[in-house]
Design an enzyme around this catalytic site. Structure first.
Site, short mmCIF file in Angstrom:
data_model
loop_
_atom_site.label_atom_id
_atom_site.label_comp_id
_atom_site.label_asym_id
_atom_site.label_seq_id
_atom_site.Cartn_x
_atom_site.Cartn_y
_atom_site.Cartn_z
N CYS A 265 -7.46 -60.50 -6.33
CA CYS A 265 -7.12 -61.63 -6.82
C CYS A 265 -7.72 -61.10 -7.97
CB CYS A 265 -7.82 -62.95 -6.42
SG CYS A 265 -6.92 -64.76 -6.83
N HIS A 355 -5.55 -63.10 -1.07
CA HIS A 355 -6.50 -63.47 -0.34
C HIS A 355 -6.46 -62.55 1.10
CE1 HIS A 355 -8.56 -66.26 -3.01
NE2 HIS A 355 -7.62 -65.99 -3.66
N GLU A 357 -9.12 -62.16 3.06
CA GLU A 357 -10.04 -63.14 3.91
C GLU A 357 -9.31 -63.93 4.67
OE1 GLU A 357 -9.69 -65.43 0.97
OE2 GLU A 357 -10.19 -63.75 0.72
#
Length: 386
Positions: A265, A355, A357
């Site tokens: 990001c 992202h 995660e």
């Protein structure tokens, strides 16, 4: 990007955009007023993770999903120590949570943390407006503030700082180093620069045997080297990457030392700047958990979680010459051809705009953490061979 509050009761509220359009509703959360950049998130789930994502600092978030608050707020899913959004806009808030994990209602949590929100808004019409006109400054006014003349409220909104030119990463970063221990046998040590990091990111690294030293956004190269890292990570975060000169200089020093690097990001945008590319503001950005991205190395399409309003301006085709050797665009968004990843070919570094995660979101991109492990393994082998 500030808010003022009083006590919560059922009161009228007004959402005011900088172009003068207004949307009426009811107060949701704290009563008072807030200002920030109006953006929309398309996630059908994961509102708690959205609210606690530091990348949303300075923004008034509009949820496109009509029903919000159904599962309440729990004590496990927060991605940081607090709610970061400046304001919150929903259509139909749940009158009561129904999840066994819930500890309190969303509205109560917004009130407790002083977040001014508005409900009963036609979020479909609002989202269409932002798609056509672009993300813009907005204010939510409730209680006595909502009764002020609209012209006066529009002026309040127009006095708020624009997101372009805003330096926000240091406002959300940790102010001290802390360590997330590796799970199981320790394989590597990583210095992670907190530009607005989500708690799930160090967890994903720790799951792979990585001891993570999370450092403030103001960290120097000496701070990084003190951790004796096998690799360096730059996190997500809010604000305009064009303002992050200090972090870009740090990243250039990391690349000069050929330390394996992974960024996501905001970290992707800073890698772009370190390589000599520009960045620019998107019309309304990518926010949500359903963005299709193609990995050019494999040809596979991933459904990914996004939260960004800026992007890297790099050539989509071929290899580019940079101060650190050759680089290329590794991932591209299939919706609008925005650059979603960079890969260096002569130094051990790569990044993605989304992202991996996945908190909340799909797990399609989890392999990127494994790619970072492989990069550190290869680098360690090379150093031993030398």
């Amino acid at each position: 990007m500030t808010s003022t509050i009083t006590s919560t009761i059922t009161q009228d509220a007004l959402l005011v955009l900088e172009d003068g359009r207004t949307f009426a509703g009811e107060a949701y959360g704290a009563v008072g007023h807030c200002v920030g950049e109006a953006v929309f998130s398309t996630g059908m789930t994961g509102y708690q993770e959205t609210l606690t994502d530091p990348s949303y600092h300075g923004q008034v978030v509009v949820q496109t999903a009509p029903h919000i608050g159904n599962t309440g707020i729990n004590d496990e899913d927060g991605e940081s120590r607090r709610i970061w959004v400046s304001g919150y806009v929903v259509r139909d808030p749940s009158p009561r949570p129904s999840s066994w994990r819930s500890r309190r209602a969303l509205g109560d949590e917004l009130e407790a943390q002083g977040v001014v929100g508005i409900s009963g808004v036609d979020t479909r019409a609002l989202t269409r407006h932002l798609r056509e006109r672009g993300a813009m400054r907005a204010g939510v006014f409730s209680g006595p503030d909502a009764a002020r003349p609209v012209e006066e409220l529009v002026n309040v909104v127009r006095m708020a700082p624009k997101m372009a030119g805003s330096a926000l990463a240091e406002e959300v970063s940790t102010d001290h180093e802390y360590v997330v221990q590796a799970l199981g046998d320790k394989r590597f040590t990583v210095a992670a620069i907190d530009l607005g990091i989500k708690s799930m990111t160090p967890t994903r690294l720790a799951e792979r045997g990585i001891e993570v030293h999370v450092l403030p956004a103001t960290a120097t190269i000496d701070d990084v080297l003190a951790a004796q890292p096998d690799g360096v990570f730059f996190s997500n975060g809010p604000g305009d990457p064009a303002t992050a000169d200090t972090q870009v200089e740090l990243l250039r020093e990391v690349l000069q030392r050929r330390l394996p690097f992974f960024g996501i990001c905001f970290g992707n945008q800073l890698l772009g700047r370190a390589l000599g590319f520009g960045t620019y503001k998107l019309g309304y950005g990518h926010r949500g958990i359903n963005q299709p991205v193609i990995d050019r190395a494999t040809g596979k399409v991933e459904i990914t979680a996004h939260n960004h309003g800026f992007a890297v301006d790099a050539p989509r085709e071929g290899e580019a010459s940079t101060p650190f050797g050759r680089a290329r665009v590794s991932h591209v968004c299939l919706n609008d051809d925005v650059v979603e990843g960079l890969e260096c070919l002569d130094v051990p570094a790569f990044s993605v705009q989304y992202h991996p995660e996945a908190a909340a979101g799909p797990h399609d991109a989890g392999y990127l953490f494994d790619r970072f492990v492989e990069l550190m393994s290869s680098s360690a082998t090379t150093r031993k061979g030398a």
